[in-house]
Design a protein around this motif. Sequence first.
Motif, mmCIF file in Angstrom:
data_model
loop_
_atom_site.group_PDB
_atom_site.id
_atom_site.type_symbol
_atom_site.label_atom_id
_atom_site.label_comp_id
_atom_site.label_asym_id
_atom_site.label_seq_id
_atom_site.Cartn_x
_atom_site.Cartn_y
_atom_site.Cartn_z
ATOM 1 N N HIS A 151 0.827 -1.110 -0.095
ATOM 2 C CA HIS A 151 0.025 -0.016 0.161
ATOM 3 C C HIS A 151 0.948 1.164 0.072
ATOM 4 C CE1 HIS A 151 -3.362 2.859 0.719
ATOM 5 N NE2 HIS A 151 -2.537 3.284 1.531
ATOM 6 N N TYR A 154 1.778 1.851 -3.302
ATOM 7 C CA TYR A 154 0.924 2.101 -4.179
ATOM 8 C C TYR A 154 0.711 3.842 -3.932
ATOM 9 C CZ TYR A 154 -3.830 3.070 -5.590
ATOM 10 O OH TYR A 154 -5.112 3.767 -6.328
ATOM 11 N N GLY A 189 -1.597 -2.770 -6.972
ATOM 12 C CA GLY A 189 -1.791 -2.152 -5.744
ATOM 13 C C GLY A 189 -2.696 -2.734 -4.664
ATOM 14 N N ALA A 190 -3.941 -3.495 -5.355
ATOM 15 C CA ALA A 190 -4.815 -4.181 -4.444
ATOM 16 C C ALA A 190 -4.308 -5.604 -4.063
ATOM 17 C CB ALA A 190 -6.251 -4.047 -5.076
ATOM 18 N N HIS A 193 -3.338 -7.047 -0.550
ATOM 19 C CA HIS A 193 -4.437 -6.753 0.493
ATOM 20 C C HIS A 193 -5.456 -7.861 0.011
ATOM 21 C CE1 HIS A 193 -6.511 -4.664 3.221
ATOM 22 N NE2 HIS A 193 -7.737 -4.641 2.672
ATOM 23 N N ARG A 261 -2.955 9.168 1.226
ATOM 24 C CA ARG A 261 -3.006 7.872 0.854
ATOM 25 C C ARG A 261 -2.630 6.849 1.802
ATOM 26 N NH1 ARG A 261 -4.095 7.181 -5.042
ATOM 27 N NH2 ARG A 261 -6.416 7.531 -4.774
ATOM 28 N N TYR A 265 -5.084 3.521 4.423
ATOM 29 C CA TYR A 265 -4.903 2.193 4.971
ATOM 30 C C TYR A 265 -5.332 1.916 6.460
ATOM 31 C CZ TYR A 265 -2.816 -2.638 4.813
ATOM 32 O OH TYR A 265 -2.668 -4.083 5.046
ATOM 33 N N TYR A 270 -11.163 0.634 5.009
ATOM 34 C CA TYR A 270 -10.018 0.484 3.724
ATOM 35 C C TYR A 270 -10.235 -0.512 2.585
ATOM 36 C CZ TYR A 270 -6.092 -0.281 0.876
ATOM 37 O OH TYR A 270 -5.138 -0.241 -0.522
ATOM 38 N N LEU A 272 -9.274 -0.800 -2.021
ATOM 39 C CA LEU A 272 -8.900 -0.113 -2.924
ATOM 40 C C LEU A 272 -9.995 -0.455 -4.255
ATOM 41 C CD1 LEU A 272 -5.016 0.005 -4.033
ATOM 42 C CD2 LEU A 272 -6.652 0.309 -5.494
#
Length: 295
Positions: A151, A154, A189-190, A193, A261, A265, A270, A272
């Motif tokens: 994150h 990102y 980026g996701a 997670h 940003r 998180y 949270y 994305l």
Amino acid sequence: MAKVREEMVNDAAPGGSVETLSQTPFKINVRKDIVWDFSQVPVQFDSTDKIVSYMWAGLVVAGPPVERFFIKALKPTLDTIKGDPKLKQDVEDMIAQEVQHSAAHIKLTKQLEAIGYDCKKATAYIEDVLKDLTLGLSPVDMLGVVAAGEHSLYAIASVFIDAKEVRERMHPQVERLFLYHFLEEAEHGAVSHDQYRYFMGNSYWHRIRMAYRARHVFRMLTGVVDIFAAGFGQKLTAADHMRLWHYQWVYPGMMRKMSGRLAEYLSPTYKLTFKHEDLDLLDRWNAELYAGQAK
Ligand SMILES: [Fe+2]
Ligand SMILES: [Fe+2]
């Protein structure tokens, strides 16, 4: 020119036909056709000053050990993802991207080493920080640390693409390496997670505890600057550190710009989600990357 998105995988989107935890509404593109030439990169490759160059050099050298650490954390749980082929594919593609990032960073690291950067000492220092960071963690804890670290990348990526005042000061080939790397960090980026949620669900306190562990990564940013300066026979003064702080937090102030940003998180809700503007931005970014290939 490779396209940023081979195909839309709408099954991954809310309301799609396949149940998935993936929040990435496209097939992640693993670019293997990027050409690098770092042979002209000088010691001061950022026109701001040497110390700023040392900071970015730290991020170059940190690439391979950090990517190794991420891959080591992502792989053990990969085969236990069942019934979610999109998520599994995302993780495999993300790992493939990270392998390519590492290879590109190694090429620039070799050039930095050749012109006098003490990359061996910096790498050993970074590996020590990573060891501290993961002491006593389980595989799922490690996923939590990686998800937080990803994150952060990102967050940097989302600021870098529009940070003209940062990009213009860098040697074009160094700038292009970061453009490439941050583009792919934005694309996946996701993913970590999502993988983390697959195993932990929305375990808020666990997420926060692992994010707190990941904070050590930021320590590297100043540690490597001191190592590189010492390697060049320089002792940094308080005024030098102040200038670096000014660059990070005031102008161009990337740390300040990405802090919002980063803070996202920490929210209990949270997630994305890629919007159409984000997908357009990825296309623009990809076009810029390949435009640089011709130079
Ligand atoms: Fe990466
Ligand atoms: Fe990544």
